[in-house]
Design a protein around this motif. Structure first.
Motif, mmCIF file in Angstrom:
data_model
loop_
_atom_site.group_PDB
_atom_site.id
_atom_site.type_symbol
_atom_site.label_atom_id
_atom_site.label_comp_id
_atom_site.label_asym_id
_atom_site.label_seq_id
_atom_site.Cartn_x
_atom_site.Cartn_y
_atom_site.Cartn_z
ATOM 1 N N LEU A 261 0.826 -1.212 0.000
ATOM 2 C CA LEU A 261 0.000 0.000 0.000
ATOM 3 C C LEU A 261 0.861 1.263 0.000
ATOM 4 C CD1 LEU A 261 -2.751 1.360 0.109
ATOM 5 C CD2 LEU A 261 -2.675 1.157 2.621
ATOM 6 N N VAL A 262 1.837 1.345 0.907
ATOM 7 C CA VAL A 262 2.671 2.552 0.997
ATOM 8 C C VAL A 262 3.460 2.786 -0.297
ATOM 9 C CG1 VAL A 262 4.678 3.563 2.155
ATOM 10 C CG2 VAL A 262 2.800 2.626 3.510
ATOM 11 N N PRO A 263 4.140 1.768 -0.868
ATOM 12 C CA PRO A 263 4.819 2.009 -2.152
ATOM 13 C C PRO A 263 3.869 2.444 -3.269
ATOM 14 C CG PRO A 263 5.673 0.026 -1.139
ATOM 15 C CD PRO A 263 4.488 0.441 -0.318
ATOM 16 N N ILE A 264 2.685 1.824 -3.337
ATOM 17 C CA ILE A 264 1.721 2.219 -4.372
ATOM 18 C C ILE A 264 1.319 3.676 -4.195
ATOM 19 C CG2 ILE A 264 -0.637 1.888 -5.206
ATOM 20 C CD1 ILE A 264 -0.257 -1.119 -4.701
ATOM 21 N N CYS A 265 1.051 4.081 -2.951
ATOM 22 C CA CYS A 265 0.693 5.480 -2.678
ATOM 23 C C CYS A 265 1.846 6.413 -3.045
ATOM 24 C CB CYS A 265 0.332 5.657 -1.207
ATOM 25 S SG CYS A 265 -1.245 4.901 -0.736
ATOM 26 N N GLY A 266 3.085 5.974 -2.781
ATOM 27 C CA GLY A 266 4.245 6.775 -3.154
ATOM 28 C C GLY A 266 4.347 6.962 -4.656
ATOM 29 N N ILE A 267 4.100 5.882 -5.407
ATOM 30 C CA ILE A 267 4.159 5.953 -6.873
ATOM 31 C C ILE A 267 3.069 6.866 -7.414
ATOM 32 C CG2 ILE A 267 3.944 4.624 -9.006
ATOM 33 C CD1 ILE A 267 5.029 2.198 -7.371
ATOM 34 N N VAL A 268 1.846 6.640 -6.967
ATOM 35 C CA VAL A 268 0.692 7.396 -7.492
ATOM 36 C C VAL A 268 0.805 8.880 -7.156
ATOM 37 C CG1 VAL A 268 -1.804 7.705 -7.311
ATOM 38 C CG2 VAL A 268 -0.845 5.397 -7.470
ATOM 39 N N SER A 269 1.154 9.209 -5.910
ATOM 40 C CA SER A 269 1.235 10.617 -5.519
ATOM 41 C C SER A 269 2.360 11.339 -6.258
ATOM 42 C CB SER A 269 1.425 10.745 -4.002
ATOM 43 O OG SER A 269 2.570 10.032 -3.566
ATOM 44 N N ALA A 270 3.491 10.652 -6.477
ATOM 45 C CA ALA A 270 4.591 11.274 -7.222
ATOM 46 C C ALA A 270 4.183 11.531 -8.671
ATOM 47 C CB ALA A 270 5.835 10.384 -7.168
ATOM 48 N N LEU A 271 3.537 10.547 -9.305
ATOM 49 C CA LEU A 271 3.105 10.724 -10.689
ATOM 50 C C LEU A 271 2.034 11.807 -10.799
ATOM 51 C CD1 LEU A 271 2.967 7.010 -11.917
ATOM 52 C CD2 LEU A 271 4.760 8.714 -12.302
ATOM 53 N N TYR A 272 1.184 11.933 -9.760
ATOM 54 C CA TYR A 272 0.154 12.971 -9.761
ATOM 55 C C TYR A 272 0.788 14.358 -9.747
ATOM 56 C CZ TYR A 272 -3.730 15.883 -8.100
ATOM 57 O OH TYR A 272 -4.662 16.881 -7.967
#
Length: 515
Positions: free
Chosen positions: A459-470
């Motif tokens: 969950l934390v890595p996915i959130c890191g990826i998505v928020s950075a790309l956003y």
């Protein structure tokens, strides 16, 4: 083509981390050094420059929410950085982590982007530092003469002499529109920015322990200045609550254009102030110089991130309460905020704090950049000079000198808005790759002993990826163009030099030949 995605084995990285001798970096940093290293990099341009600009142009008083959004993105990435830094205590940061999980080509791309981040980040801060230093001199009555003033700003920039201060047109009071009667000069070369980068480079060549101790001392000074601003500003607002209510209303100004106020303005503001957070990841580039990296690296990374996020939110709320966000698109927003309290010595104090504060940001940026070069050179992806260690000082001295010289010319010739536009995407891309790397390594090697474990994977890595790309999606077009050109140049170097000298690819080729 398969070799382009060859990974550097964890066992090799751990072996390198355990090396000692005069050809290696000296392990001399404790947890306090690492935390102050992160705070030294982060607390600077974000508080002293970008807060006001982002509030005026994007988010209004809701700039505090922009800092929270950017801080959350950093928190996801920070947890992933902490796991990697404790697991693989090697100089190189996201470059090394990408090499261990996603392969050499991805590692090269992220290493090349980190060079852009740190080098242009240091140049951006040097440009802001020269402005505050000049303002400090002028407040002390040491206004440069008309013959010297052209050497205090970048080429082609016009300065006007107004009440004993050399100011660009955008920094003149709003009522001043006719400048025909004001003495003015045209910039030739920003000698102040050039010299300060030179001084920082000398400090870095002299030694990491000396650099870290100097940084720690200055961090305590500038954080003290920030606390004085908060003490004076919050005290004034408590005595004048109507002023805060007026300046904070509406807290989220109505949308008037793409990325300007409204909810989209908060996101654009977060992408804009993300430059303010650049630096906490630089702590991981010092992993090979930490005394006990398994314990101290997570403390340094997460500790500095928490401290800086709290300070940013507090300063942004106080600043927009003291002064209308509409008046904050200036080079010295915090100085204007403290002037609103009526404390005459406050502006002088803030400028002194900014001079110290921005100085440590440059130090950590250039430290991080040279350590990435060091790691890439040791892997054969850059020439040997980039990884050469001074026998006495035990620092990558040639890399420090060459990079410092190049960086010194950037703020001397290019304006700050052109420099800052080139930085954020490299950092956000690094955050996305590090987050993905933690997830990949957990799948590939779940049995590895991890001194620090990122919680709630994946969950934390996915959130890191998505928020950075956003946040990447909210960056201006110019940033995409510059980073695209930078990557093309990097790939030319990679395919013309690095693929022929890569140690990992040579090992892969020998292993294939034996089969």
């Amino acid at each position: 083509m398969a070799n382009l995605f060859a990974v550097k084995h964890i066992s090799t990285l751990k072996s390198e981390a355990g090396e000692e001798g005069e050809h290696t970096l000296r392990r001399s940093l404790g947890p306090v050094n690492l935390i102050t290293l992160g705070v030294g990099a982060v607390i600077g341009a974000g508080i002293f420059v970008l807060t006001g600009q982002a509030a005026a142009l994007h988010a209004g008083p809701a700039i505090a929410l922009s800092f929270i959004l950017a801080g959350i993105t950093c928190a996801f990435a920070g947890l992933c950085y902490a796991e990697f830094a404790s697991l693989i205590p090697i100089a190189g940061s996201a470059y090394t982590y990408g090499y261990a999980t996603l392969g050499e080509l991805v590692a090269w791309i992220i290493g090349w982007c980190l060079c852009l981040e740190y080098a242009f980040g240091a140049a951006t801060v040097a440009s802001g530092w020269s402005g505050y230093f000049l303002s400090l001199l002028e407040q002390l009555g040491l206004t440069p003469s008309a013959s010297l003033a052209p050497f205090t700003t970048t080429y082609g920039n016009v300065l006007y002499l107004y009440h004993g201060r050399w100011l660009p047109f955008m920094s003149l009071p709003m009522g001043v529109t006719d400048v025909s009667g004001l003495p003015h000069v045209t910039g030739v070369f920003n000698l102040i920015a050039f010299v300060v980068i030179g001084v920082v480079t000398v400090v870095l060549v002299r030694g990491i322990k000396e650099s870290a101790n100097l940084n720690s001392a200055i961090v305590f000074v500038k954080v003290g200045v920030v606390f004085i601003f908060l003490f004076l500003g919050i005290g004034f607002l408590l005595q004048h609550p109507d002023l805060a209510r007026m300046n904070w209303h509406p807290f989220i100004p109505p949308k008037i254009g793409p990325g300007q106020f409204g909810i989209s303005g908060i996101a654009a503001g977060a992408a804009s102030v993300f430059f303010a957070y650049i630096g906490f990841d630089a702590v991981s580039t010092a992993a090979q110089e930490a005394k006990n990296p398994q314990r101290d690296m997570p403390i340094g990374i997460l500790g500095s991130l928490v401290i800086c996020t709290i300070l940013y939110i507090a300063v942004s709320l106080t600043l927009t309460g003291l002064v209308s966000y509409k008046a904050l698109n200036v080079a010295e927003p915090v100085a204007i905020g403290i002037d609103a309290t009526g404390v005459k010595w406050g502006g002088l104090l803030v400028k002194i704090g900014a001079v110290f504060g921005l100085g440590t940001v440059m130090l950590v940026m250039l430290l991080g950049q040279s350590r990435v070069f060091y790691s890439m050179s040791r892997d054969g992806l850059l020439p040997k000079w980039a990884g050469a260690i001074h026998p006495k000082f035990r620092t990558p001295w040639i890399s420090n000198i060459i990079v410092g010289t190049i960086v010194a010319f950037l703020p001397a010739l290019l304006p700050i808005d052109k420099l800052s536009a080139m930085v954020n995407m490299g950092t956000l891309l690094a955050f996305a790759i590090v987050s993905a790397g933690v997830w990949i390594l957990r799948v590939r090697h779940p049995e590895m002993e991890r001194p620090f474990k990122t919680p709630l994977v994946p969950l934390v890595p996915i959130c890191g990826i998505v928020s950075a790309l956003y946040l990447i999606a909210n960056l201006p077009t110019l940033t995409w163009i510059v980073v695209g050109i930078w990557l093309v140049v990097g790939l030319v170097i990679y395919f013309s030099y690095s693929t022929k000298h890569s140690k990992v690819q040579k090992l892969e080729a020998r292993a294939t030949a034996k089969q």
